[in-house]
Design a protein around this motif. Structure first.
Motif, PDB file in Angstrom:
ATOM      1  N   LEU A  36      32.863  44.465  40.304  1.00  0.00           N
ATOM      2  CA  LEU A  36      34.108  44.315  39.522  1.00  0.00           C
ATOM      3  C   LEU A  36      33.574  44.276  37.927  1.00  0.00           C
ATOM      4  N   ASN A  37      34.605  44.962  37.234  1.00  0.00           N
ATOM      5  CA  ASN A  37      34.328  45.138  35.827  1.00  0.00           C
ATOM      6  C   ASN A  37      34.198  43.536  35.128  1.00  0.00           C
ATOM      7  N   GLY A  38      33.171  43.413  34.463  1.00  0.00           N
ATOM      8  CA  GLY A  38      32.672  42.031  34.051  1.00  0.00           C
ATOM      9  C   GLY A  38      33.892  41.642  33.145  1.00  0.00           C
ATOM     10  N   LYS A  39      34.602  42.437  32.519  1.00  0.00           N
ATOM     11  CA  LYS A  39      35.717  41.883  31.723  1.00  0.00           C
ATOM     12  C   LYS A  39      36.911  41.331  32.607  1.00  0.00           C
ATOM     13  N   LEU A  43      37.825  37.223  33.068  1.00  0.00           N
ATOM     14  CA  LEU A  43      39.478  36.819  33.091  1.00  0.00           C
ATOM     15  C   LEU A  43      39.582  35.854  34.156  1.00  0.00           C
ATOM     16  N   LEU A  44      39.164  35.922  35.329  1.00  0.00           N
ATOM     17  CA  LEU A  44      39.248  35.218  36.639  1.00  0.00           C
ATOM     18  C   LEU A  44      38.384  34.130  36.496  1.00  0.00           C
ATOM     19  N   GLY A  45      37.518  33.686  35.561  1.00  0.00           N
ATOM     20  CA  GLY A  45      36.653  32.510  35.664  1.00  0.00           C
ATOM     21  C   GLY A  45      35.343  32.792  36.263  1.00  0.00           C
ATOM     22  N   TRP A  46      35.220  33.945  36.851  1.00  0.00           N
ATOM     23  CA  TRP A  46      34.008  34.075  37.841  1.00  0.00           C
ATOM     24  C   TRP A  46      32.752  34.461  36.817  1.00  0.00           C
ATOM     25  N   TYR A  47      33.004  34.862  35.757  1.00  0.00           N
ATOM     26  CA  TYR A  47      31.991  35.097  34.615  1.00  0.00           C
ATOM     27  C   TYR A  47      32.480  34.277  33.421  1.00  0.00           C
ATOM     28  N   SER A  48      31.390  34.035  32.687  1.00  0.00           N
ATOM     29  CA  SER A  48      31.496  33.314  31.324  1.00  0.00           C
ATOM     30  C   SER A  48      31.745  34.158  30.199  1.00  0.00           C
ATOM     31  N   ASN A  49      31.229  35.504  30.500  1.00  0.00           N
ATOM     32  CA  ASN A  49      31.578  36.446  29.612  1.00  0.00           C
ATOM     33  C   ASN A  49      31.320  37.754  30.298  1.00  0.00           C
ATOM     34  N   GLU A  50      31.474  39.020  29.995  1.00  0.00           N
ATOM     35  CA  GLU A  50      31.381  40.140  30.861  1.00  0.00           C
ATOM     36  C   GLU A  50      30.116  40.372  31.389  1.00  0.00           C
ATOM     37  N   ASN A  51      29.171  39.815  31.124  1.00  0.00           N
ATOM     38  CA  ASN A  51      27.865  40.077  31.687  1.00  0.00           C
ATOM     39  C   ASN A  51      26.964  38.837  32.556  1.00  0.00           C
ATOM     40  N   THR A  52      27.834  37.551  32.339  1.00  0.00           N
ATOM     41  CA  THR A  52      27.010  36.424  32.820  1.00  0.00           C
ATOM     42  C   THR A  52      27.958  35.782  33.744  1.00  0.00           C
ATOM     43  N   ASP A 109      45.049  43.560  27.307  1.00  0.00           N
ATOM     44  CA  ASP A 109      45.103  45.162  27.834  1.00  0.00           C
ATOM     45  C   ASP A 109      44.067  45.174  28.955  1.00  0.00           C
ATOM     46  N   ASP A 110      43.169  44.186  29.142  1.00  0.00           N
ATOM     47  CA  ASP A 110      42.065  44.320  30.091  1.00  0.00           C
ATOM     48  C   ASP A 110      42.884  43.741  31.247  1.00  0.00           C
ATOM     49  N   ALA A 111      43.654  42.796  31.239  1.00  0.00           N
ATOM     50  CA  ALA A 111      44.289  42.231  32.382  1.00  0.00           C
ATOM     51  C   ALA A 111      45.250  43.388  33.009  1.00  0.00           C
ATOM     52  N   ALA A 112      45.901  43.871  32.004  1.00  0.00           N
ATOM     53  CA  ALA A 112      46.748  45.016  32.500  1.00  0.00           C
ATOM     54  C   ALA A 112      46.181  46.165  33.337  1.00  0.00           C
TER      55      ALA A 112
END
Length: 300
Positions: A36-39, A43-52, A109-112
């Motif tokens: 899954l794209n980190g971004k 957005l879903l709260g599964w990562y604190s940022n796109e890498n963590t 845009d990432d959500a879209a």
């Protein structure tokens, strides 16, 4: 010669890695879902940022089946809920303004882009239809499988670290019902764990009674003792749990020690001030993953 070629063909070129956790699902013919794209995960709260990742791992003890007690590395229960209770509409959509206040569009845009990957496309003004909003609101996520990272002994080797693992997520068109369908499957990362809590698990199942601190009973201050625990009668479940823990993190030996870091047994003989500890020192940790066999084509 033909028999030898057949044997080599069956053996293939891949090596098998020990499967040490019951939570690991052998892939076999199952195809691993794309990452899954980190971004999107952020957005879903599964990562604190796109890498963590924000999804923790812990040592799980399964005592549900007598004779088959087992330890494994699994997602923390509360973090599993963090995934399964995700409300996609609240994470990905925002209401319009003014005359469009009853309509919804992507929050970014990432959500879209993520919603498009899930099969939802807005109109030319970037608003989603009422049916799409209903579909996005109904989305749910469930954890299909988890795979722990490499387990490594930390300083002192009385406990262990586990590297970041992975978790396969299935996004469904609704949460319940026999007719619920999969929309998309993804793989996300889990957080590394600095300590697994092995000493606490050992302390809970070690039998501390009837252990005489004498030379005849192989007691030697700060020395090795025994290669297995002296299990008391009627402690089959504890023995099975300990055996599965050893299988998970590697071989072990017991050490008598006057240094804190193990299970307190008694006072050092003829010394009423010094505690004696039974420390469990584990050997080389094992990597927890599955490698599927691959049969290479043999020349004619």
């Amino acid at each position: 010669m033909r028999n030898m070629k057949t044997l080599l063909r069956l053996m293939g070129a891949a090596a098998l890695t020990t499967v040490a956790a019951s939570s690991v699902v052998a892939c076999g013919t199952q195809t691993k879902a794309p990452a899954l794209n980190g971004k999107y995960a952020a957005l879903l709260g599964w990562y604190s940022n796109e890498n963590t990742s924000t999804i923790n791992q812990e040592l799980k003890k399964d005592e549900s089946t007598t004779g088959k007690e087992n330890y494994s590395v699994a997602i923390v229960a509360t973090d599993n809920t963090k995934i399964t209770t995700t409300k996609f509409n609240e994470k990905l959509l925002k209401a319009g303004t003014g005359t469009d206040s009853d309509k919804f569009q992507a929050i970014s845009d990432d959500a879209a882009a993520f919603l498009k990957d899930l099969g939802f496309t807005p109109d030319s003004k970037k608003f989603y239809s009422a049916d799409d909003v209903k579909g996005i609101t109904a989305l749910s996520a469930k954890v299909e499988s988890t795979e722990a990272g490499k387990i490594e002994a930390n300083s002192g080797k009385t406990d262990f670290n586990v590297a970041a693992g992975t978790c396969q997520i299935n996004i469904m068109d609704k949460a319940t019902g026999d007719d619920a369908k999969s929309v998309k499957k993804y793989t996300i990362n889990t957080l590394k764990k600095d300590t697994l809590g092995v000493p606490a698990e050992v302390a809970a199942i070690v039998i501390k009674t009837n252990l005489a601190l004498t030379k005849e009973k192989k007691f030697k201050k700060n020395g090795d003792v025994l290669t297995c625990l002296p299990w008391a009668d009627g402690k089959t479940k504890e023995k099975n749990l300990y055996d599965s823990l050893v299988k998970l993190v590697g071989g072990q030996k017991l050490v008598w020690s006057t240094t804190d870091g193990g299970t307190a047994i008694n006072k050092y003989p003829n010394d009423v001030t010094t505690d004696v500890f039974l420390r469990v020192m584990f050997g080389e940790a094992k990597e927890v993953k599955v490698v599927s066999l691959k049969v290479d084509k043999m020349p004619a």
